[in-house]
Design a protein around this motif. Structure first.
Motif, PDB file in Angstrom:
ATOM      1  N   ALA A   5       0.822  -1.213   0.000  1.00 19.54           N
ATOM      2  CA  ALA A   5       0.000   0.000   0.000  1.00 19.54           C
ATOM      3  C   ALA A   5       0.856   1.262   0.000  1.00 19.54           C
ATOM      4  O   ALA A   5       0.355   2.349  -0.238  1.00 19.54           O
ATOM      5  CB  ALA A   5      -0.934   0.006   1.212  1.00 19.54           C
ATOM      6  N   GLY A   6       2.130   1.121   0.281  1.00 23.46           N
ATOM      7  CA  GLY A   6       3.033   2.259   0.225  1.00 23.46           C
ATOM      8  C   GLY A   6       3.152   3.044   1.516  1.00 23.46           C
ATOM      9  O   GLY A   6       3.854   4.028   1.576  1.00 23.46           O
ATOM     10  N   ILE A   7       2.448   2.635   2.571  1.00 22.10           N
ATOM     11  CA  ILE A   7       2.534   3.360   3.836  1.00 22.10           C
ATOM     12  C   ILE A   7       3.692   2.825   4.659  1.00 22.10           C
ATOM     13  O   ILE A   7       4.462   3.582   5.230  1.00 22.10           O
ATOM     14  CB  ILE A   7       1.220   3.233   4.620  1.00 22.10           C
ATOM     15  CG1 ILE A   7       0.099   3.928   3.865  1.00 22.10           C
ATOM     16  CG2 ILE A   7       1.342   3.819   6.006  1.00 22.10           C
ATOM     17  CD1 ILE A   7       0.296   5.420   3.699  1.00 22.10           C
ATOM     18  N   LEU A   8       3.835   1.537   4.734  1.00 18.50           N
ATOM     19  CA  LEU A   8       4.936   0.921   5.471  1.00 18.50           C
ATOM     20  C   LEU A   8       5.810   0.203   4.459  1.00 18.50           C
ATOM     21  O   LEU A   8       5.442  -0.846   3.955  1.00 18.50           O
ATOM     22  CB  LEU A   8       4.388  -0.070   6.510  1.00 18.50           C
ATOM     23  CG  LEU A   8       3.441   0.531   7.542  1.00 18.50           C
ATOM     24  CD1 LEU A   8       2.870  -0.565   8.422  1.00 18.50           C
ATOM     25  CD2 LEU A   8       4.143   1.549   8.376  1.00 18.50           C
ATOM     26  N   ARG A   9       6.944   0.769   4.164  1.00 17.49           N
ATOM     27  CA  ARG A   9       7.774   0.234   3.094  1.00 17.49           C
ATOM     28  C   ARG A   9       8.677  -0.907   3.561  1.00 17.49           C
ATOM     29  O   ARG A   9       8.790  -1.909   2.894  1.00 17.49           O
ATOM     30  CB  ARG A   9       8.594   1.354   2.482  1.00 17.49           C
ATOM     31  CG  ARG A   9       7.742   2.339   1.719  1.00 17.49           C
ATOM     32  CD  ARG A   9       8.589   3.437   1.105  1.00 17.49           C
ATOM     33  NE  ARG A   9       7.744   4.461   0.538  1.00 17.49           N
ATOM     34  CZ  ARG A   9       7.224   5.467   1.217  1.00 17.49           C
ATOM     35  NH1 ARG A   9       7.466   5.595   2.490  1.00 17.49           N
ATOM     36  NH2 ARG A   9       6.465   6.357   0.630  1.00 17.49           N
ATOM     37  N   THR A  10       9.344  -0.715   4.660  1.00 14.96           N
ATOM     38  CA  THR A  10      10.297  -1.716   5.137  1.00 14.96           C
ATOM     39  C   THR A  10      10.143  -1.888   6.639  1.00 14.96           C
ATOM     40  O   THR A  10       9.602  -1.013   7.312  1.00 14.96           O
ATOM     41  CB  THR A  10      11.741  -1.252   4.848  1.00 14.96           C
ATOM     42  OG1 THR A  10      11.990  -0.074   5.615  1.00 14.96           O
ATOM     43  CG2 THR A  10      11.964  -0.972   3.373  1.00 14.96           C
ATOM     44  N   PRO A  11      10.647  -3.009   7.165  1.00 12.94           N
ATOM     45  CA  PRO A  11      10.607  -3.164   8.623  1.00 12.94           C
ATOM     46  C   PRO A  11      11.339  -2.041   9.355  1.00 12.94           C
ATOM     47  O   PRO A  11      10.922  -1.621  10.427  1.00 12.94           O
ATOM     48  CB  PRO A  11      11.293  -4.513   8.846  1.00 12.94           C
ATOM     49  CG  PRO A  11      11.047  -5.267   7.576  1.00 12.94           C
ATOM     50  CD  PRO A  11      11.091  -4.222   6.488  1.00 12.94           C
ATOM     51  N   SER A  12      12.407  -1.514   8.768  1.00 18.42           N
ATOM     52  CA  SER A  12      13.127  -0.430   9.440  1.00 18.42           C
ATOM     53  C   SER A  12      12.293   0.854   9.466  1.00 18.42           C
ATOM     54  O   SER A  12      12.364   1.617  10.422  1.00 18.42           O
ATOM     55  CB  SER A  12      14.481  -0.173   8.776  1.00 18.42           C
ATOM     56  OG  SER A  12      14.314   0.256   7.443  1.00 18.42           O
ATOM     57  N   GLU A  13      11.471   1.091   8.439  1.00 12.57           N
ATOM     58  CA  GLU A  13      10.597   2.265   8.453  1.00 12.57           C
ATOM     59  C   GLU A  13       9.515   2.108   9.513  1.00 12.57           C
ATOM     60  O   GLU A  13       9.176   3.065  10.215  1.00 12.57           O
ATOM     61  CB  GLU A  13       9.951   2.471   7.091  1.00 12.57           C
ATOM     62  CG  GLU A  13       9.101   3.724   7.045  1.00 12.57           C
ATOM     63  CD  GLU A  13       8.502   3.998   5.687  1.00 12.57           C
ATOM     64  OE1 GLU A  13       7.373   4.518   5.655  1.00 12.57           O
ATOM     65  OE2 GLU A  13       9.139   3.693   4.669  1.00 12.57           O
ATOM     66  N   ILE A  14       8.993   0.912   9.644  1.00 11.28           N
ATOM     67  CA  ILE A  14       8.006   0.644  10.691  1.00 11.28           C
ATOM     68  C   ILE A  14       8.628   0.916  12.053  1.00 11.28           C
ATOM     69  O   ILE A  14       8.053   1.587  12.898  1.00 11.28           O
ATOM     70  CB  ILE A  14       7.495  -0.820  10.605  1.00 11.28           C
ATOM     71  CG1 ILE A  14       6.739  -1.029   9.291  1.00 11.28           C
ATOM     72  CG2 ILE A  14       6.599  -1.149  11.800  1.00 11.28           C
ATOM     73  CD1 ILE A  14       6.477  -2.486   8.981  1.00 11.28           C
ATOM     74  N   MET A  15       9.841   0.409  12.266  1.00  7.17           N
ATOM     75  CA  MET A  15      10.529   0.599  13.543  1.00  7.17           C
ATOM     76  C   MET A  15      10.811   2.071  13.799  1.00  7.17           C
ATOM     77  O   MET A  15      10.654   2.545  14.924  1.00  7.17           O
ATOM     78  CB  MET A  15      11.838  -0.196  13.563  1.00  7.17           C
ATOM     79  CG  MET A  15      12.599  -0.076  14.867  1.00  7.17           C
ATOM     80  SD  MET A  15      11.680  -0.611  16.312  1.00  7.17           S
ATOM     81  CE  MET A  15      11.578  -2.336  16.023  1.00  7.17           C
TER      82      MET A  15
END
Length: 158
Positions: A5-15
């Motif tokens: 969906a483009g909101i959460l790109r990678t696990p590091s961005e989520i973190m």
């Protein structure tokens, strides 16, 4: 699905979103208890704090209490809504923000240069609500071209 969906790109961005929320909470607590000159409080200090619901004080104090929690509301919704949905994100942000605001006021009972008041908690929650609204608007704006609402993204299965 969230990542597509483009909101959460990678696990590091989520973190990083959760690190932003934690850092915001730390700065609120740090700034509210500074200069850390703790000393014994009066025996009835906590009772007086819970009894003081005076909402009027100086304009600067009111604005300071509001502005202090705008980043918390913004970071909370921005961090949690893509994963949990907007409603859950707002509820968690508000609950945790209330706990921080109340905890800070209790802590200020032991800082002589500070004045603990439930009125401050009220103004902190006004700031939190303002930040949460801004966070929700920011997320809607970020995904407006993607055809999905924040609520739908939050309910998607990972």
């Amino acid at each position: 699905m969230l990542m597509r969906a483009g909101i959460l790109r990678t696990p590091s961005e989520i973190m990083m979103r959760y690190v932003l929320l934690g850092l915001t909470g730390f700065l609120i607590i740090y700034g509210s208890l500074y200069p850390f000159d703790f000393s014994p409080a009066a025996p009835d200090a906590i009772v007086r704090m819970f009894s003081n619901w005076k909402l009027t004080s100086s304009r600067g104090d009111i604005l300071g209490n509001i502005v202090l929690f705008v980043p918390w509301g913004l970071a909370g919704v921005f961090s949690m809504a893509p994963r949990l949905g907007a409603g859950v994100a707002v509820a968690l942000t508000a609950g945790l923000g209330f706990a921080i605001a109340l905890g800070v006021q209790v802590g200020q009972v032991w800082v002589p240069s500070r004045f603990a008041s439930m009125g401050d908690v009220f103004w902190n929650l006004v700031g939190l609500a303002t930040g949460a609204l801004l966070g929700r608007l920011l997320l809607k704006h970020l995904q407006s071209g993607r055809g999905k609402s924040v609520d739908k993204i939050g309910r998607a299965h990972v």
